[in-house]
Design an enzyme around this catalytic site. Structure first.
Site, PDB file in Angstrom:
ATOM      1  CE  LYS A  53      -3.876  -2.312   2.325  1.00 32.06           C
ATOM      2  NZ  LYS A  53      -4.699  -2.505   3.514  1.00 32.06           N
ATOM      3  CD  GLN A  97      -3.613  -3.955   6.753  1.00 32.23           C
ATOM      4  OE1 GLN A  97      -3.723  -2.940   6.076  1.00 32.23           O
ATOM      5  NE2 GLN A  97      -4.024  -5.139   6.331  1.00 32.23           N
ATOM      6  CG  ASP A 120      -9.811   0.712   5.238  1.00 31.83           C
ATOM      7  OD1 ASP A 120      -9.700   0.219   4.106  1.00 31.83           O
ATOM      8  OD2 ASP A 120      -8.916   0.654   6.104  1.00 31.83           O
TER       9      ASP A 120
HETATM   10  N1  GUN Z   1      -7.154  -6.104   6.462  1.00 29.92           N
HETATM   11  C1  GUN Z   1      -7.531  -6.859   5.400  1.00 29.92           C
HETATM   12  N2  GUN Z   1      -8.138  -6.087   4.459  1.00 29.92           N
HETATM   13  C2  GUN Z   1      -8.146  -4.823   4.958  1.00 29.92           C
HETATM   14  C3  GUN Z   1      -8.631  -3.590   4.433  1.00 29.92           C
HETATM   15  O1  GUN Z   1      -9.190  -3.491   3.336  1.00 29.92           O
HETATM   16  N3  GUN Z   1      -8.428  -2.499   5.257  1.00 29.92           N
HETATM   17  C4  GUN Z   1      -7.827  -2.596   6.461  1.00 29.92           C
HETATM   18  N4  GUN Z   1      -7.699  -1.475   7.184  1.00 29.92           N
HETATM   19  N5  GUN Z   1      -7.365  -3.733   6.975  1.00 29.92           N
HETATM   20  C5  GUN Z   1      -7.534  -4.836   6.209  1.00 29.92           C
END
Ligand code: GUN
Length: 307
Positions: A53, A97, A120
């Site tokens: 990311k 995350q 998110d």
């Molecule tokens: N863990 C697995 N997928 C995601 C996501 O799309 N966002 C976040 N913040 N954590 C994750």
């Protein structure tokens, strides 16, 4: 005839190029869009996702920073960091995350992120906006899937869509987005009776359950579009042969790494029965990262225009 591959790398690259262009445009206001990623603990998969990311956001001209906290971090330390990021004018988007280590309640901290910086779309206010069909940040994986449908000309309106999995991150928001686009949506989960029969109804079948190749040929309507969000490890040679036949490259990858990735849908069934499908890897994964960039720039622009 085998289904058409929905190439997430290619579609993701196009979304990323658009996000980079929007980031350049935003930067003319004096600073680039800013993303802060918070990683707590040492889950190896999360560390890999976060690296991807950050790399992608830097390539798109987004100023990104990672905050790595130990698994022993207390609730007040994590809360304090989120409060600081909430106040930081150069941070437009915050990503916490998931999963968090045991002892830290994700819902408490997702609600602590300011909704205007919630990249998110996991804050309860943004979940409510999604349910109500109001504008706001949408979870990246479902948003990426919808963007793929749009770019690939896959008709959602009027289709029968089946979503297998009811997680807050993928299944539930994806079902809502499909519904808003006028699909007839069924959500399945571990207690669904006769799962294959329900899945066979689907023109669009989406799976997000984290079970290697669990969805087989008996669950796929001939000609369905299949979107496989699963990223599971096949860890025995028997599994690899069952899932991929005598595919030498897969066997070589398995022998080199001790595993190879497989989705929730049996790969042979998916290729043979669908009209189009997302491969694993290289399908949905790249879309998730691409939408993170798009969401970050959108939050930066929205904050700027809100003054
Ligand atoms: N863990 C697995 N997928 C995601 C996501 O799309 N966002 C976040 N913040 N954590 C994750």
């Amino acid at each position: 005839m085998p289904g058409r591959i929905l190439d997430g790398k290619k579609i993701g690259a196009a979304i990323r190029a658009d996000a980079a262009e929007a980031a350049r445009e935003f930067a003319r206001s004096g600073r680039p869009p800013g993303l802060a990623v918070v990683l707590v603990g040492d889950d190896p998969a999360s560390a890999i996702y976060v690296r991807g990311k950050i790399k992608a956001s830097r390539e798109a001209g987004i100023a990104s920073e990672t905050h790595r906290l130990a698994a022993t971090t207390t609730a007040s330390e994590l809360g304090g960091l989120l409060d600081r990021l909430n106040r930081d004018e150069a941070v437009d988007a915050i990503l916490l995350q998931l999963p968090l280590p045991d002892g830290l309640d994700a819902s408490e901290f997702l609600a602590r992120i300011r909704p205007e910086k919630d990249v998110d779309g996991f804050h309860p206010e943004n979940v409510g906006r999604l349910v109500a069909g109001l504008p706001g940040p949408c979870p990246c994986t479902p948003a990426g899937i919808m963007e793929m449908f749009r770019r690939e000309g896959i008709q959602v309106k009027g289709s029968r869509a089946v979503v297998v999995g009811r997680s807050d991150i993928v299944g539930k928001p994806l079902a809502l987005l499909l519904l808003h686009q006028h699909a007839t949506v069924t959500v399945c989960h571990s207690r669904t009776r006769d799962l294959p029969a329900v899945c066979r109804e689907a023109d669009i079948l989406c799976t997000a359950i984290g079970r290697p190749a669990m969805v087989g040929a008996d669950a796929i309507r001939e000609g369905a579009v299949v979107v496989d969000v699963g990223m599971n490890r096949a860890e025995t040679e028997e599994q690899v042969r069952d899932f991929f036949g005598d595919d030498d490259r897969r066997l070589a990858r398995f022998r080199r790494n001790g595993y190879t990735l497989v989705g929730d849908v049996h790969p042979v069934a998916m290729r043979e029965r669908s009209s189009a499908y997302t491969p694993v890897p290289g399908g949905v994964g790249p879309l998730t990262i691409a939408m993170l960039l798009a969401n970050t720039v959108a939050l930066a622009v929205a904050r700027q225009s809100a003054g």
